[in-house]
Design a protein around this motif. Structure first.
Motif, mmCIF file in Angstrom:
data_model
loop_
_atom_site.group_PDB
_atom_site.id
_atom_site.type_symbol
_atom_site.label_atom_id
_atom_site.label_comp_id
_atom_site.label_asym_id
_atom_site.label_seq_id
_atom_site.Cartn_x
_atom_site.Cartn_y
_atom_site.Cartn_z
ATOM 1 N N GLU A 188 0.566 -1.195 0.480
ATOM 2 C CA GLU A 188 0.121 -0.293 0.086
ATOM 3 C C GLU A 188 0.732 1.082 0.019
ATOM 4 O O GLU A 188 0.800 1.924 -0.743
ATOM 5 C CB GLU A 188 -0.617 0.120 1.319
ATOM 6 N N GLU A 189 1.759 1.370 0.853
ATOM 7 C CA GLU A 189 3.109 2.497 0.782
ATOM 8 C C GLU A 189 3.363 2.694 -0.634
ATOM 9 O O GLU A 189 3.980 3.837 -0.203
ATOM 10 C CB GLU A 189 3.740 2.148 2.122
ATOM 11 N N ILE A 190 4.280 1.883 -1.332
ATOM 12 C CA ILE A 190 5.023 1.532 -2.050
ATOM 13 C C ILE A 190 3.903 2.340 -3.364
ATOM 14 O O ILE A 190 4.499 3.066 -4.374
ATOM 15 C CB ILE A 190 5.207 0.156 -3.140
ATOM 16 N N THR A 191 2.779 1.799 -3.604
ATOM 17 C CA THR A 191 1.809 2.730 -4.453
ATOM 18 C C THR A 191 1.319 4.238 -4.524
ATOM 19 O O THR A 191 0.457 4.554 -5.090
ATOM 20 C CB THR A 191 0.777 1.798 -4.586
ATOM 21 N N LYS A 192 1.590 4.246 -2.913
ATOM 22 C CA LYS A 192 0.718 5.545 -2.832
ATOM 23 C C LYS A 192 1.282 7.441 -3.721
ATOM 24 O O LYS A 192 0.799 8.002 -3.856
ATOM 25 C CB LYS A 192 1.387 6.121 -1.273
#
Length: 360
Positions: free
Chosen positions: A251-255
């Motif tokens: 989730e953090e990578i795609t933000k």
């Protein structure tokens, strides 16, 4: 070496089971005996034309054990199930080890009935391998025995040490007792007695002392013993935590764009971390203490988990795990200087009580 595989056990049976078994046959140089409904198993095998199918045989078993079936009902009925028949193949020598991703309670109950327990062992236990910062540790019992007497923990420690010696390649595995604190006086009344008993058993097991939940992934000890209730909760929480961390990272990578770019540079490291924490790489957990190698896989095992479960079964059979456990149990009689007649538990309990009374 011929590994017997329950083709009907697991959430994705027989598709993933058959594919995983075929992968093992190709990559691990082993023969496979698939036990299950012959027509369904053959249908899946026919889809795998590139595999060495000549080394895979089918043993027909019409009954299927579901995850909702109770162990007692399975013992009374479904005698022609893939679990029953598969374990009978190991018992009669037509197979060297057994793997199933099916109903855990059913596998345990049928294994105890068909394979019996090893001499000197009262309670078989499930030994799960967990990744740690230092390598791996063996956790047992991971679910076979909800309630345990103090001396069952000693048997778990003996079996866990033997398994760690073979599976992890450790000559003198260090054993810890799962508790709520490192101090001897911490824990329930049972845990306090177990702590004393394991300290009395120097020479049988290499006892470190109490360990806490935080020690599980620190690699404080090579073996952690506990009752099956605590072990199963710890195992399931660990699996959930791994899933949560993986989900959170994604989730953090795609933000943001910078995060995506950074992830590209860190892709290799991230993949290695995923592999170390991936349960499918560990395949399954052995049911230690029964008279044959029996590996229990996760219910949601995919083909990779099945392949690795077969790998574990093959390694333990080749290295004579049960012979080592029986040898360690016999050594414990000699080291603890107890009478070899009668029950292992009764004899050691009598000696332990006698020492306690002398000290009071």
């Amino acid at each position: 070496m011929r590994i017997v595989v329950d083709a009907m056990g697991g959430d994705f049976a027989p598709v993933e089971i058959v594919r995983g078994a075929a992968d093992a046959c190709r990559d691990l140089d082993t023969d496979i005996l698939l036990v299950g409904r012959e027509a369904q198993v053959k249908e899946e095998l026919d889809k795998l034309s590139s595999y060495p199918l000549s080394r895979i045989e089918i043993s027909d078993a019409e009954d299927v054990v579901t995850m909702d079936d109770s162990p007692s009902a399975i013992l009374r009925g479904k005698r022609n199930s893939s679990i029953h028949k598969g374990l009978r193949h190991v018992k009669d020598g037509s197979g060297d080890a057994f793997f199933s991703a099916g109903n855990t309670g059913a596998v345990m109950a049928v294994a105890k009935m068909v394979l019996k327990v090893l001499e000197g062992i009262d309670r078989p236990a499930i030994g799960a391998v967990l990744p740690t910062i230092k390598g791996h540790t063996v956790l047992l019992d991971a679910g076979a025995n909800v309630e345990c007497k103090p001396l069952h923990y000693l048997q778990f420690a003996i079996m866990g040490s033997a398994y760690a010696h073979i599976a992890l390649g450790i000559d003198d595995p260090k054993t810890g007792l799962l508790s709520i604190g490192e101090e001897e006086m911490k824990g329930s009344d049972v845990i306090k007695v177990v702590n004393q008993l394991l300290r009395e058993s120097t020479g049988v097991v290499n006892f470190h002392g109490n360990v806490e939940g935080k020690d599980m992934f620190r690699g404080t000890t090579d073996v952690i013993v506990c009752d099956g209730f605590s072990g199963n909760v710890a195992l399931k929480v660990s699996e959930s935590a791994g899933w949560f961390v993986s989900k959170m990272i994604k989730e953090e990578i795609t933000k943001s764009v910078p995060a995506k770019i950074g992830a590209l540079f860190a892709k290799g490291a991230l993949m290695r971390v995923k592999e170390r924490a991936d349960y499918t790489e560990y395949g399954g957990a052995p049911l230690l203490g029964v008279g044959g190698v029996c590996i229990i896989g996760h219910g949601s095992s995919n083909h990779n988990a099945v392949k690795n479960g077969i790998r574990v079964a093959k390694e333990l059979a080749e290295n004579n795990l049960n012979g080592l456990i029986e040898e360690k149990v016999k050594e414990s009689f000699e080291v603890l200087e107890v009478d070899k007649g009668g029950s292992f538990l009764d004899n050691i309990l009598g000696k332990f009580k006698k020492k306690s009374n002398q000290g009071s």
